[in-house]
Design a protein around this motif. Structure first.
Motif, PDB file in Angstrom:
ATOM      1  N   VAL A  26      63.452  55.084  38.615  1.00  0.00           N
ATOM      2  CA  VAL A  26      63.117  54.336  39.600  1.00  0.00           C
ATOM      3  C   VAL A  26      61.923  53.399  38.747  1.00  0.00           C
ATOM      4  N   PRO A  27      61.191  52.172  40.212  1.00  0.00           N
ATOM      5  CA  PRO A  27      60.235  51.984  38.925  1.00  0.00           C
ATOM      6  C   PRO A  27      59.219  52.385  38.724  1.00  0.00           C
ATOM      7  N   ASP A  28      58.532  51.330  36.817  1.00  0.00           N
ATOM      8  CA  ASP A  28      57.344  52.260  36.559  1.00  0.00           C
ATOM      9  C   ASP A  28      55.960  51.112  37.245  1.00  0.00           C
ATOM     10  N   THR A  29      55.555  51.723  38.520  1.00  0.00           N
ATOM     11  CA  THR A  29      54.474  49.809  39.330  1.00  0.00           C
ATOM     12  C   THR A  29      53.133  50.023  38.308  1.00  0.00           C
ATOM     13  N   TYR A  30      52.567  51.322  37.271  1.00  0.00           N
ATOM     14  CA  TYR A  30      52.104  51.163  35.963  1.00  0.00           C
ATOM     15  C   TYR A  30      52.394  49.850  34.801  1.00  0.00           C
ATOM     16  N   ALA A  31      52.847  50.404  34.428  1.00  0.00           N
ATOM     17  CA  ALA A  31      54.394  48.950  33.853  1.00  0.00           C
ATOM     18  C   ALA A  31      54.109  48.091  34.220  1.00  0.00           C
ATOM     19  N   ALA A  32      54.403  47.722  35.752  1.00  0.00           N
ATOM     20  CA  ALA A  32      54.672  46.025  36.299  1.00  0.00           C
ATOM     21  C   ALA A  32      53.121  46.081  35.912  1.00  0.00           C
ATOM     22  N   ALA A  33      52.686  45.991  36.408  1.00  0.00           N
ATOM     23  CA  ALA A  33      50.934  45.754  36.198  1.00  0.00           C
ATOM     24  C   ALA A  33      50.502  44.700  35.019  1.00  0.00           C
ATOM     25  N   LEU A  34      51.079  45.014  34.385  1.00  0.00           N
ATOM     26  CA  LEU A  34      51.036  44.969  32.881  1.00  0.00           C
ATOM     27  C   LEU A  34      52.535  44.190  32.660  1.00  0.00           C
ATOM     28  N   GLY A  35      53.318  43.546  33.478  1.00  0.00           N
ATOM     29  CA  GLY A  35      54.150  42.410  33.622  1.00  0.00           C
ATOM     30  C   GLY A  35      55.112  42.923  32.445  1.00  0.00           C
ATOM     31  N   THR A  36      55.362  44.306  32.536  1.00  0.00           N
ATOM     32  CA  THR A  36      56.614  44.249  31.750  1.00  0.00           C
ATOM     33  C   THR A  36      57.557  45.770  33.178  1.00  0.00           C
ATOM     34  N   THR A  37      58.821  44.860  33.326  1.00  0.00           N
ATOM     35  CA  THR A  37      59.834  45.750  33.364  1.00  0.00           C
ATOM     36  C   THR A  37      60.305  46.694  33.039  1.00  0.00           C
ATOM     37  N   ARG A  38      59.941  48.200  34.253  1.00  0.00           N
ATOM     38  CA  ARG A  38      60.416  49.215  33.495  1.00  0.00           C
ATOM     39  C   ARG A  38      60.758  50.407  34.404  1.00  0.00           C
ATOM     40  N   LEU A  39      61.313  51.109  34.104  1.00  0.00           N
ATOM     41  CA  LEU A  39      61.802  52.357  35.192  1.00  0.00           C
ATOM     42  C   LEU A  39      62.047  53.773  34.332  1.00  0.00           C
ATOM     43  N   ASP A  95      55.206  73.759  25.323  1.00  0.00           N
ATOM     44  CA  ASP A  95      54.834  72.570  26.540  1.00  0.00           C
ATOM     45  C   ASP A  95      56.489  71.371  26.185  1.00  0.00           C
ATOM     46  N   VAL A  96      57.218  70.875  26.568  1.00  0.00           N
ATOM     47  CA  VAL A  96      58.014  69.920  26.939  1.00  0.00           C
ATOM     48  C   VAL A  96      57.769  69.458  27.714  1.00  0.00           C
ATOM     49  N   GLN A  97      57.749  67.639  27.105  1.00  0.00           N
ATOM     50  CA  GLN A  97      57.613  66.639  28.430  1.00  0.00           C
ATOM     51  C   GLN A  97      58.806  66.346  27.535  1.00  0.00           C
ATOM     52  N   VAL A  98      59.662  65.290  29.494  1.00  0.00           N
ATOM     53  CA  VAL A  98      60.816  64.550  29.046  1.00  0.00           C
ATOM     54  C   VAL A  98      60.540  63.280  30.083  1.00  0.00           C
ATOM     55  N   HIS A  99      60.783  62.159  29.256  1.00  0.00           N
ATOM     56  CA  HIS A  99      60.486  60.918  29.917  1.00  0.00           C
ATOM     57  C   HIS A  99      61.567  60.005  29.288  1.00  0.00           C
ATOM     58  N   PRO A 100      62.689  60.310  31.081  1.00  0.00           N
ATOM     59  CA  PRO A 100      63.616  59.011  30.541  1.00  0.00           C
ATOM     60  C   PRO A 100      62.981  57.615  30.461  1.00  0.00           C
ATOM     61  N   PHE A 101      63.635  56.209  30.252  1.00  0.00           N
ATOM     62  CA  PHE A 101      62.776  55.528  30.037  1.00  0.00           C
ATOM     63  C   PHE A 101      64.067  53.952  30.207  1.00  0.00           C
ATOM     64  N   ARG A 102      64.110  52.923  30.754  1.00  0.00           N
ATOM     65  CA  ARG A 102      64.607  51.552  30.613  1.00  0.00           C
ATOM     66  C   ARG A 102      63.923  50.736  30.823  1.00  0.00           C
ATOM     67  N   THR A 103      63.713  50.244  29.901  1.00  0.00           N
ATOM     68  CA  THR A 103      63.006  48.523  29.941  1.00  0.00           C
ATOM     69  C   THR A 103      64.114  47.706  29.485  1.00  0.00           C
ATOM     70  N   VAL A 104      63.273  46.395  30.581  1.00  0.00           N
ATOM     71  CA  VAL A 104      64.549  45.339  30.773  1.00  0.00           C
ATOM     72  C   VAL A 104      63.588  43.862  30.846  1.00  0.00           C
TER      73      VAL A 104
END
Length: 243
Positions: free
Chosen positions: A54-67, A140-149
């Motif tokens: 789903v869209p990353d609104t924090y990245a969108a505020a910086l001009g990058t489309t990232r899910l 402690d494991v953190q998992v971050h799937p990203f899609r950058t467009v």
């Protein structure tokens, strides 16, 4: 699906040695598949989860489309893996310069993604690698799937924060897929800013590992190779910190 054991520990041992000597290591897809016991069918099923981000609104505020999505697990020394309560994502002081101490809220992993055998095998393998960096009873494991467009008129920043640390012990980036993309060069730096490794994750299954305490990292922007179509870069960032 079989997990790594015995002689199949070779690539993980190479990663441990490289992390101790150089602070980073690039594991090729064939080696990763041997470690995890993953075949093409299992890999395709795993990669399909990137269609549910789903869209990353924090990245969108910086001009990058990232899910993206976000998940937390606890990994014991014995390899027992347990999902943890979903919370905000906060990076510690002296790590990500854009979001230090900011409580960012992301959608959780889907139940199907969190229960993926490939994900569990990957986390357990990373726990064995991370043991060379810290003698932890649990991680402690953190998992971050990203899609950058990226579009022709708008390059996308896989790391809009630039050169940074994640504030963890082991940081890893696994290429899931990339399509019509140029750029996306990953660089690992020493504490003084000296380049230690520069590579472009091109082949799905390529895994870049780094000792986050001893290095910094960043990824260059991606652009469409064919400007008539968007560029896409799918990665899984997984980090481990002693519990």
């Amino acid at each position: 699906m079989a997990e790594e054991h015995g002689s199949r520990d070779g690539p993980a041992e190479q990663a441990r040695q490289a992390l101790l000597a150089e602070g980073s290591y690039l594991m090729e897809p064939d080696a990763l598949c041997r470690c995890l016991g993953v075949d093409d069918t299992e890999w395709r099923a795993f990669a399909a989860h990137w269609q549910d981000l789903v869209p990353d609104t924090y990245a969108a505020a910086l001009g990058t489309t990232r899910l993206r999505r976000y998940g937390r697990f606890r990994l014991s020394r014995a390899g027992e893996l347990a999902a943890q309560e979903h919370t905000g994502f906060v990076q510690p002081e002296r790590s990500n310069p854009l979001y230090t101490e900011v409580d960012r809220r992301f959608e959780p992993l889907t139940a199907a993604f969190a229960g993926e055998p490939v994900l569990a095998a990957l986390i357990r393998m990373l726990g064995r690698v991370a043991a060379c960096l810290d003698d932890a009873d649990a991680w402690d494991v953190q998992v971050h799937p990203f899609r950058t467009v990226a579009e022709a008129d708008n390059a996308a920043e896989p790391t809009p924060e630039g050169r940074h640390r994640d504030g963890v012990t082991l940081v890893t980036s696994l290429l899931i897929d990339r399509e019509n993309a140029t750029g996306g060069q990953s660089t690992v730096y020493g504490p003084d800013g000296t380049e230690r490794m520069t590579t472009t994750l091109e082949r799905p299954g390529t895994l870049l590992l780094g000792d986050d305490r001893a290095t910094l990292h960043g990824v260059s922007p991606i652009h469409p190779a064919d400007p008539a179509r968007p560029a896409r870069r799918d990665v899984l960032v997984t980090t481990l910190t002693p519990h």
